[in-house]
Design a protein around this motif. Structure first.
Motif, PDB file in Angstrom:
ATOM      1  N   PRO A 124      11.603   3.111  -0.226  1.00 36.94           N
ATOM      2  CA  PRO A 124      13.029   3.378   0.305  1.00 36.94           C
ATOM      3  C   PRO A 124      14.122   2.397  -0.043  1.00 36.94           C
ATOM      4  N   GLU A 125      15.273   2.845  -0.145  1.00 34.68           N
ATOM      5  CA  GLU A 125      16.292   1.950  -0.524  1.00 34.68           C
ATOM      6  C   GLU A 125      16.590   0.719   0.423  1.00 34.68           C
ATOM      7  N   LEU A 129       0.801  -1.355  -0.086  1.00 34.89           N
ATOM      8  CA  LEU A 129      -0.142  -0.018  -0.053  1.00 34.89           C
ATOM      9  C   LEU A 129       0.832   1.420   0.216  1.00 34.89           C
ATOM     10  N   LEU A 130       1.890   1.103   0.741  1.00 34.34           N
ATOM     11  CA  LEU A 130       2.880   2.367   1.001  1.00 34.34           C
ATOM     12  C   LEU A 130       3.576   2.805  -0.434  1.00 34.34           C
ATOM     13  N   TYR A 131       3.883   1.722  -1.144  1.00 31.20           N
ATOM     14  CA  TYR A 131       4.382   1.902  -2.445  1.00 31.20           C
ATOM     15  C   TYR A 131       3.637   2.196  -3.782  1.00 31.20           C
ATOM     16  N   ALA A 132       2.477   2.050  -3.587  1.00 32.02           N
ATOM     17  CA  ALA A 132       1.397   2.634  -4.765  1.00 32.02           C
ATOM     18  C   ALA A 132       1.433   3.983  -4.914  1.00 32.02           C
ATOM     19  N   GLU A 133       0.781   4.281  -5.979  1.00 30.48           N
ATOM     20  CA  GLU A 133       0.496   5.708  -6.552  1.00 30.48           C
ATOM     21  C   GLU A 133      -0.947   5.914  -6.682  1.00 30.48           C
ATOM     22  N   ILE A 134      -1.487   7.107  -6.631  1.00 27.18           N
ATOM     23  CA  ILE A 134      -3.004   7.380  -7.166  1.00 27.18           C
ATOM     24  C   ILE A 134      -2.769   7.167  -8.505  1.00 27.18           C
ATOM     25  N   GLU A 135      -3.908   6.376  -8.964  1.00 26.29           N
ATOM     26  CA  GLU A 135      -4.243   5.969 -10.260  1.00 26.29           C
ATOM     27  C   GLU A 135      -5.665   6.175 -10.703  1.00 26.29           C
TER      28      GLU A 135
END
Length: 710
Positions: free
Chosen positions: A634-635, A509-515
């Motif tokens: 994040p890395e 969820l934290l890695y997703a973007e608004i689409e």
């Protein structure tokens, strides 16, 4: 027609320290707090089935108290929910009325005449979500070109709506034939609903799915209407609970397609979040795979209730335009369809089977061992939880075999009674089958693996992809426990287990973007089409996406659009999706599109037609994405792990190896590499490394397992 309230929250600036991911499963609710430096706070609690929002609020409150965080530290909340899918599976949605064209009243019952089990005379299709007496017809007709052949009289529309209101419907769906080409009559019926019942939820098919195919459009519109009041009520309750605890950050909901959307949009178009929960893990798998240089992976998410699989190919997850909910294995245009309620909306291509840690192990009437699909769930849960469970489960088998900690899980928060697991497996499984207890428990695991392999093959072999050319990306509370067994059966050599695997869907969820996704039926043969008209359609869809992203607060530099096309050879009834370059469409572009479709057809089905065969553009698609100012992945994650002291316990590895005294170590112990057997025990999951399998932790904290060549 009621206007939905905006549920974004009062803190649109998002200046807090943490972004929060909340994933609700059938057994546990996972909460992850992540800051820009990769520092992680996590919390795993039992799901509150009666009110899922309650577990979220209580979990956040507990996490804040344990780690010294405050509500003002929250920048935004991303949430994956199963509320919509549960309403469908449990037939617990709104009382819906349908207004449709004369002659099309029974579309929901006729469906597409597809059956998931061809020779099963006892199979019954699921009941329609709108009963026949709640389906009203109006006398009108628009043809496929969008021309009005028979105008709709307002009195006729009023009659139909009044009849539904007399039946006390809670929402109204409107789906008239060929309205995708001209919605004038649907707009008229909607206006009547607005006049007679302004507070009643109402959905038109042109707003939900302006595409060809009558049953698909009707079913999708009805499902949207059916779950709308439930989803809206849930999101409102969650928003109020967060506000009451001082958390006024924006609330974003994961969509089935892998993108986030503001809560207000999710409440207005809930059909897009039906598979919200499973999508998040695939988004995370793609993000970590890209970061690790892996182009092709198969994600495998095994939780307490189900196991799910999806394909990430060339760094992109696979999407489907059609899938069913409520038909057993959740499928996206698989070999046999028709078992559930069909949705024609963009979704990550997932296959799901009822096999998880809580799946019940039982003996069928033929005397064979079976696993699932019934699950012990969170309450009462497996017998070893000591919460009243009486039936043996897959988790009980794992405890009895020494694969799971025999004393506790979740860092000591969940006590485990290993003796209870051994006792129930012996009485309910081993003794009836005449097997030794360890052989019975091992057999239960192998049956579960056989069930779960169906999901992986559904997204790989049935799509013309060989799973041996992919890495297995395993997560979920039980994914890493069964990953090597799955990989061995499928001939896959590499397994990747991310940090905090048991909470990984929340990380996704934290890695997703608004689409936002937009589409329009075109139905033009490419070699005869006017390039300018096709170009105009794409530019109009891009304008819609651009307008919505601007409303979401993204400036021009942080808005991006991607084009797609659904095509088939003229006369076919199923389409394949192909990317369309974001350039002006001319004759050369249409020829290139036809060639791209031919290559994809050959890749999927093993053959393609000759150059003379006409290719038809059925649907134009545009995906609009809102891009963040900073990278969302994040890395490296910095987890506040509860380090364990190295120890060992006896674990069973099948007839070949038997019982072995097996080291139990933390993930960090494998920084320099090692070889199984060993067990990596963590707060949220356990990873089993059998004899002969190599394991090491890469530079980003992922645990990479390598099986020997067969």
């Amino acid at each position: 027609m009621r206007q939905l309230t905006n549920n974004k929250g009062k803190n649109p600036s998002g200046q807090g320290r943490f972004r929060i991911g909340v994933d609700i499963g059938g057994t546990f609710t996972d909460i992850v707090l992540l800051d820009d430096d990769g520092n992680v706070i996590s919390k795993k609690i039992s799901s509150s089935v009666e009110n899922y929002a309650l577990a979220i609020v209580e979990g956040l409150e507990s996490a804040f108290a344990e780690h010294g965080a405050a509500p003002d530290d929250v920048a935004e909340i991303m949430h994956g929910t199963t509320v919509a899918s549960n309403a469908i599976l449990e037939l617990d949605g709104a009382r819906v009325g349908l207004v449709t064209s004369k002659g099309f009243r029974d579309v929901l019952e006729l469906r597409t005449l597809r059956m998931p089990r061809l020779y099963d005379l006892t199979w019954e299709k699921p009941p329609p979500l709108v009963e026949r007496y709640l389906r009203m017809v109006v006398d009108e007709r628009v043809n496929a070109a969008g021309e009005v052949v028979r105008p709709l009289a307002r009195d006729d529309a009023t009659r139909a709506v009044r009849r539904l209101l007399e039946e006390k419907v809670e929402a109204i769906a409107i789906c008239l034939v060929n309205s995708y080409a001209n919605p004038v009559h649907e707009r008229l019926v909607a206006a009547v609903v607005e006049e007679l019942a302004p507070d009643l939820p109402c959905c038109t098919s042109f707003d939900v799915l302006p595409e060809i195919k009558e049953y698909e459009r009707t079913s999708t519109t009805v499902v949207n209407t059916y779950v709308l009041p439930i989803v809206e009520r849930y999101l409102k309750t969650l928003r109020e609970g967060l506000d009451a605890h001082g958390v006024d950050a924006p609330l974003l909901i994961m969509q089935s397609n892998g993108g986030l959307t503001p809560a207000a949009d999710a409440a207005a178009r809930p059909v897009n979040i039906v598979e919200s929960g499973p999508a998040a893990g695939v988004v995370g798998a793609r993000a970590i795979a890209r970061q690790s240089g892996l182009d092709n992976v198969i994600s495998f998410d095994m939780g307490g209730t189900t196991a799910k699989a999806s394909l990430v190919e060339r760094g992109e997850y696979t999407r489907t335009r059609e899938y069913s909910v409520g038909g057993g294995i959740m499928t996206g245009s698989r070999l046999l369809t028709g078992g559930g309620y069909l949705l024609n909306v963009p979704a990550i291509d997932l296959a799901e089977v009822g096999a998880g840690g809580g799946s019940i192990v039982h003996i069928d009437t033929g005397g064979s061992m079976q696993v699932g699909p019934r699950s012990a769930g969170a309450r009462p849960g497996p017998v070893c939880y000591g919460l009243g469970g009486e039936a043996p489960t897959v988790t009980d088998a794992s405890v009895a075999l020494g694969h799971l900690n025999p004393s506790f899980l979740c860092g000591g928060e969940l006590p485990i009674d290993a003796e209870a697991s051994r006792r129930v497996l012996s009485e309910e499984v081993a003794r009836p089958l005449g097997l030794a207890p360890d052989r019975a428990a091992w057999g239960a695991q192998q049956v579960a693996i056989a069930n779960m392999i169906r999901a992986i093959r559904a997204v790989s072999s049935e799509r013309g992809r060989d799973p041996r050319g992919y890495a297995l990306f395993a997560f979920g509370g039980n994914g890493a426990l069964f990953a090597t067994g799955m990989a061995e059966e499928l001939g896959m050599r590499t397994i990747v287990v991310p940090p905090a695997a048991g909470l990984f869907s929340a990380f996704g969820l934290l890695y997703a973007e608004i689409e936002h996704h937009y589409s329009r039926t075109v139905r033009r043969v490419l070699r005869d089409a006017d390039p300018a008209s096709i170009d105009a359609i794409y530019r109009e869809l891009e304008s819609q996406a651009d307008t919505q992203l601007a409303a979401d607060g993204f400036d021009t530099e942080h808005r991006a659009c991607t084009r797609g096309a659904m095509l088939h050879y003229q006369g076919q009834i199923y389409e394949l999706e192909v990317l369309v370059p974001a350039t002006r469409i001319d004759r050369a572009a249409l020829d290139a599109l036809a060639e791209s479709f031919g290559r994809e057809h050959e890749r999927t089905y093993g053959h393609r037609a000759g150059a003379e065969e006409p290719v038809e553009l059925v649907t134009a698609q545009v995906l609009g994405r809102g891009l963040g100012e900073r990278p969302r992945v994040p890395e490296r994650l910095s987890l506040r792990d509860r380090e364990i002291a190295s120890r060992s316990r006896r674990a069973y590895f099948g007839r070949t190896h038997g019982w072995i005294d097996t080291p139990v170590v933390a993930r960090t112990a494998l920084a320099g590499g090692g070889e199984g057997p060993c067990i990596i025990e963590e707060y949220d999951s356990t990873c089993l490394v059998p004899p002969g399998v190599r394991a090491h932790v890469d530079g980003r904290g992922n645990l990479v397992l390598t099986r020997p060549d067969s």
